[in-house]
Design a protein around this motif. Structure first.
Motif: not given
Ligand SMILES: C[S@@+](CC[C@H](N)C(=O)[O-])C[C@H]1O[C@@H](n2cnc3c(N)ncnc32)[C@H](O)[C@@H]1O
Length: 225
Positions: A51, A74, A98, A102, A125-126, A155, A157
């Motif tokens: 960050k 995400g 989503q 969180s 939301a997705d 996010s 990945e």
């Molecule tokens: C665990 S965090 C990982 C943090 C990331 N590597 C970072 O450094 O900020 C990933 C987040 O992406 C969200 N996420 C994954 N697929 C998503 C989607 N299609 N729509 C919205 N959120 C999504 C997950 O719910 C999770 O809260």
């Protein structure tokens, strides 16, 4: 391409301590008081370093942006928002995830900004279902239509590239991904910066770099499609 080599966890700690991101006292105290409430790795050294890197490069490019409206895709527990508020004085930041739990946590962490006319607002939301160039979603009982000036996604990945397809050419993209398959939910890693650039092509690249840590390499690019 810039290469940031943090070979040991001590290097990562030093980068955080000497870096751009300074955790404010209220945030530090809030996290300590709610130790078991937030996922511990949301505030790990690696998270803070990545960050800090993002904020540093963004500030270098845009030290005084004209009050951008920002969407974080995400957004997880919303740990990036306080730093965006401090450095860029945005019009509003939407944290979109989503996972409803969180988002609830993100609004607790960012309560002062939620209370301040929704300077921060969480959205469940997705992102695969959203049109980044013309976002429509419901939050807090309101139906919102917005075209964010900045789209931040650290996010990548964790999700497909569908979100990327819907970003318009006048929206600034700030994205990070990484090469780790080891963590739960990493369905779409990138193994090199070139792979990231191929998968998420930009017309105008303002920054591209890699941060090597003992656990994984993180890639970042900033620019316009
Ligand atoms: C665990 S965090 C990982 C943090 C990331 N590597 C970072 O450094 O900020 C990933 C987040 O992406 C969200 N996420 C994954 N697929 C998503 C989607 N299609 N729509 C919205 N959120 C999504 C997950 O719910 C999770 O809260």
């Amino acid at each position: 391409m810039e290469l940031l080599e943090l070979k040991t966890w001590k290097d990562v700690s030093n980068y955080v301590e000497q870096g751009f991101l300074q955790v404010p006292n209220w945030m530090f105290e809030h996290i300590v008081q709610h130790t078991n409430y937030y996922p511990p790795h949301a505030f790990s050294k690696g998270q803070l370093a990545s960050k800090s890197w993002l904020l540093h490069e963004l500030y270098h490019l845009y030290p005084k942006p004209p009050k951008p409206t920002i969407a974080i895709l995400g957004s997880w527990v919303g740990s990036l928002n306080p730093f965006l508020q401090k450095s860029f004085a945005p019009e509003r930041v939407y944290g979109i995830d989503q996972d409803a739990e969180s988002i609830e946590k993100s609004e607790k962490l960012n309560q002062q900004y939620v209370m301040d006319g929704w300077k921060y607002k969480g959205v469940v939301a997705d992102v695969d279902m959203l049109e980044c160039s013309d976002m429509q979603f419901e939050t807090g009982g309101e139906l919102i239509t917005v075209k964010p000036d900045w789209i931040i996604n650290t996010s990548c990945e964790h999700m497909s590239t569908l979100w990327y397809d819907t970003v318009d050419s006048d929206q600034l993209i700030i994205m990070q991904t990484n090469d780790s398959k080891e963590f739960d939910g990493h369905i779409n890693p990138c193994y090199t910066a070139e792979e990231m650039q191929d998968k998420y092509p930009l017309q105008q690249t303002l920054y591209v770099g890699a941060m090597i840590t003992p656990a994984y390499t993180r890639y970042m690019q900033i620019g316009y499609k």
